[in-house]
Design a protein around this motif. Sequence first.
Motif, PDB file in Angstrom:
ATOM      1  N   GLY A 118      -6.503 -53.657 -81.910  1.00 22.31           N
ATOM      2  CA  GLY A 118      -5.424 -54.533 -82.355  1.00 22.31           C
ATOM      3  C   GLY A 118      -4.942 -54.236 -83.762  1.00 22.31           C
ATOM      4  O   GLY A 118      -3.926 -54.754 -84.206  1.00 22.31           O
ATOM      5  N   PHE A 119      -5.692 -53.403 -84.473  1.00 24.76           N
ATOM      6  CA  PHE A 119      -5.325 -53.040 -85.845  1.00 24.76           C
ATOM      7  C   PHE A 119      -4.108 -52.121 -85.868  1.00 24.76           C
ATOM      8  O   PHE A 119      -3.404 -52.012 -86.870  1.00 24.76           O
ATOM      9  N   ILE A 120      -3.854 -51.443 -84.746  1.00 21.46           N
ATOM     10  CA  ILE A 120      -2.839 -50.404 -84.738  1.00 21.46           C
ATOM     11  C   ILE A 120      -1.447 -50.997 -84.762  1.00 21.46           C
ATOM     12  O   ILE A 120      -1.118 -51.880 -83.977  1.00 21.46           O
ATOM     13  N   ARG A 121      -0.638 -50.501 -85.677  1.00 16.91           N
ATOM     14  CA  ARG A 121       0.767 -50.891 -85.678  1.00 16.91           C
ATOM     15  C   ARG A 121       1.500 -49.983 -84.711  1.00 16.91           C
ATOM     16  O   ARG A 121       1.386 -48.759 -84.820  1.00 16.91           O
ATOM     17  N   ARG A 157       1.793 -55.268 -77.282  1.00 20.29           N
ATOM     18  CA  ARG A 157       2.639 -54.614 -78.291  1.00 20.29           C
ATOM     19  C   ARG A 157       3.094 -53.247 -77.797  1.00 20.29           C
ATOM     20  O   ARG A 157       4.254 -52.867 -78.017  1.00 20.29           O
ATOM     21  N   LEU A 200       3.947 -64.139 -87.556  1.00 19.29           N
ATOM     22  CA  LEU A 200       3.411 -63.350 -86.438  1.00 19.29           C
ATOM     23  C   LEU A 200       1.897 -63.176 -86.563  1.00 19.29           C
ATOM     24  O   LEU A 200       1.154 -63.318 -85.583  1.00 19.29           O
ATOM     25  N   ASP A 230      -1.405 -64.401 -84.180  1.00 16.26           N
ATOM     26  CA  ASP A 230      -2.267 -63.427 -83.521  1.00 16.26           C
ATOM     27  C   ASP A 230      -3.689 -63.379 -84.058  1.00 16.26           C
ATOM     28  O   ASP A 230      -4.576 -62.878 -83.371  1.00 16.26           O
ATOM     29  N   ILE A 256      -2.880 -56.813 -89.123  1.00 14.63           N
ATOM     30  CA  ILE A 256      -2.119 -55.649 -89.576  1.00 14.63           C
ATOM     31  C   ILE A 256      -1.233 -55.157 -88.430  1.00 14.63           C
ATOM     32  O   ILE A 256      -0.055 -54.876 -88.619  1.00 14.63           O
ATOM     33  N   GLY A 257      -1.827 -55.096 -87.234  1.00 16.62           N
ATOM     34  CA  GLY A 257      -1.050 -54.667 -86.085  1.00 16.62           C
ATOM     35  C   GLY A 257       0.065 -55.638 -85.770  1.00 16.62           C
ATOM     36  O   GLY A 257       1.095 -55.263 -85.226  1.00 16.62           O
ATOM     37  N   ALA A 258      -0.143 -56.920 -86.113  1.00 17.69           N
ATOM     38  CA  ALA A 258       0.859 -57.928 -85.780  1.00 17.69           C
ATOM     39  C   ALA A 258       2.041 -57.875 -86.728  1.00 17.69           C
ATOM     40  O   ALA A 258       3.126 -58.301 -86.388  1.00 17.69           O
ATOM     41  N   CYS A 259       1.813 -57.363 -87.928  1.00 19.83           N
ATOM     42  CA  CYS A 259       2.819 -57.510 -88.978  1.00 19.83           C
ATOM     43  C   CYS A 259       3.768 -56.321 -88.994  1.00 19.83           C
ATOM     44  O   CYS A 259       3.374 -55.206 -89.306  1.00 19.83           O
ATOM     45  N   PRO A 260       5.057 -56.535 -88.672  1.00 19.22           N
ATOM     46  CA  PRO A 260       5.999 -55.414 -88.680  1.00 19.22           C
ATOM     47  C   PRO A 260       6.584 -55.158 -90.066  1.00 19.22           C
ATOM     48  O   PRO A 260       7.394 -54.267 -90.225  1.00 19.22           O
TER      49      PRO A 260
END
Lengths: 192, 385
Positions: free
Chosen positions: A72-75, A112, B312, B316, B357-361
């Motif tokens: 879940g860390f991956i953007r 995502r 966001l 999450d 971090i993944g949630a934040c664009p």
Amino acid sequence: MPELGPPPKSQSQSAPAPGNPARAAGPGAAARRPKIVGFLCDWAVSAEGIVREDGTMRDLPNVTLIKVPCSGFIRPSWLEFALKNGADGTFVCGCPLGDCFNRLGNNLIQDRVAQMRRRLERQKIQPDRVGTIYYGLREQEQFVAAVREFSDRVAQLPAPPPPPPARRPAGVSPATPADGSPSGPTPAPEEP
Amino acid sequence: MYRRLLASLLRWTLRLDVGINRVYPADFNPLYYTGGLSNLFLTILILSGLFLFFYYVPSYNEAYTTVQYISERVPYGQIIRGIHRYSADGFMIVILLHFFRNWFTERFRFSRDEPWISGMMLLVFAGFIGVTGYVLVWDQRAELLVVMTGNALAAIPAVGGWLRNLLFGGPGLTNLLLPRMLFLHVGPAVLLYVLLWWHYVRLRHPKVWPPAVWTLFSLGVVLLLSGLIPAASQPQASPTTPPRQLAVDWLFLLPYVSLKYLTPLWLIVLATVIIVYGLYIPYQLPETRAEMGLRESGIAQVIDANCTGCELSYYDCPYNAIVMAPSPHPGVTKAAQARKLLAIVLESRCVECGICIGACPFEALELPHFLEQDVQAKVLTACRS
Ligand code: HEM
Ligand code: SF4
């Protein structure tokens, strides 16, 4: 579905044959070796024994694994970043769905990536270039098989169109004009 | 040695998962829902318990007859009594599974100690409620339990006798005994819900219910068992025929069985050590195994300049560690200038997973030991190599 399909079930115990039949399909597919960047959750498949010093996979030297603390860390923008900088495909590997060490990480990345695939489609990049797979700590064999399958599938995709102009990485912000404010490094030219 | 044991227990837990995932789709793996299953059985217990409560009279002479009355006269009484007993067993089984699973997969790490500590208390109280439940029936087993508990407590130096009187309302079998037991059965059952609030307070979207298949399956098993093996009492307790043999429910009465081999004082010491160790588990120093290289990524940090107040990450974060506060000043980037809210990470709740971090664009969050630029650099080397 954004996944790579169900994990190979019954035949999974025996190591997958190197000459995978999927490889034969498509003219010239076997010749090209797609460059793949994989993000690997630290709690999911153990990298021990399947990864070389430089992060490439022992059985699949065209695949580089990058370890992250949680899938879940991956953007999603990093996946896009990889594609724009010369990777032919990228994937994320998390723990089996439902068993995320941080409870929700793999479910979130699944959503995502699903969103991201729709975004890629609009940008005329084949969404099959990104994928998600889920394997636990000791499922190395199945993991390698799934990565091989992914790599083969990417190899069969027609060559990508010239890279589109850079945009803001995420679709949340209103689409800025292409020449407005490109973010991140300019995409490197695609390899032949 | 101990570490190796835990490592192989983890391995077997995961291997079991893999086996089950072969049979079921992973979303239905019951072992991923042990918490939800516990909650399910607890709900069944509360509902069936309410029913029993309407009929039960906690007096020395009537307790046994009222329980018999429920079994024999009340329509479906036998079934409800069976449901109560077998779902108690089911409850114990699934919370033990939940306990072992969370232990072996180290789900107590970082700031997850709160669910762990509240969980240990839930476990202890669940066991205690089970024992008081068996006393309420007031058959020979109940009497034996009271005698054995009394002896065990009396073995504690100095305060033992006092504790026993406190628990049972006086020396020997008194009229206060059963009302007290009823209170100590129902009271802690309510307390479980207080503890559960504590258990859930830091979890976002706790999976409180198992998938419907498993709810139906559990209900079915409990119903079937209560029909096939009626929950029965032993002969009535009476001072004239002292009980000899303990009919054992292994899940709740195991400590009493061990009294065959241990002196009461040792049993109490052992129980205390186990419970104290259990409470200590989350504070053991984390060990970094070779295959688990990246731990300690550092508590997530908000980058004030970039935060747009979009919430966001707040939605999450799996541990409710992000709160949105009214923004004291506008952000720096264009998107952040009109913000009304600012994300704040509650450090004591963060488990360093990086999901925010993944949630934040907007690149407004980062893990200090795992920055975005490092990841991008790794991607670039991978692409260029
Ligand atoms: C009445 C009994 C219990 C109930 C109903 C219960 C229920 C739950 C539920 C619903 C969750 C959320 C699971 C998820 O969404 O992933 C949870 C998490 C947890 N439980 Fe329990 N639980 C009980 C007892 C215990 C016990 C005895 C322990 C161990 C000492 C324990 C330790 C934990 C821990 C550490 C978590 C956090 C897991 C994580 O963060 O991934 N619980 N519990
Ligand atoms: S890293 Fe982010 S998502 Fe994970 S617990 Fe901390 S604040 Fe929540």
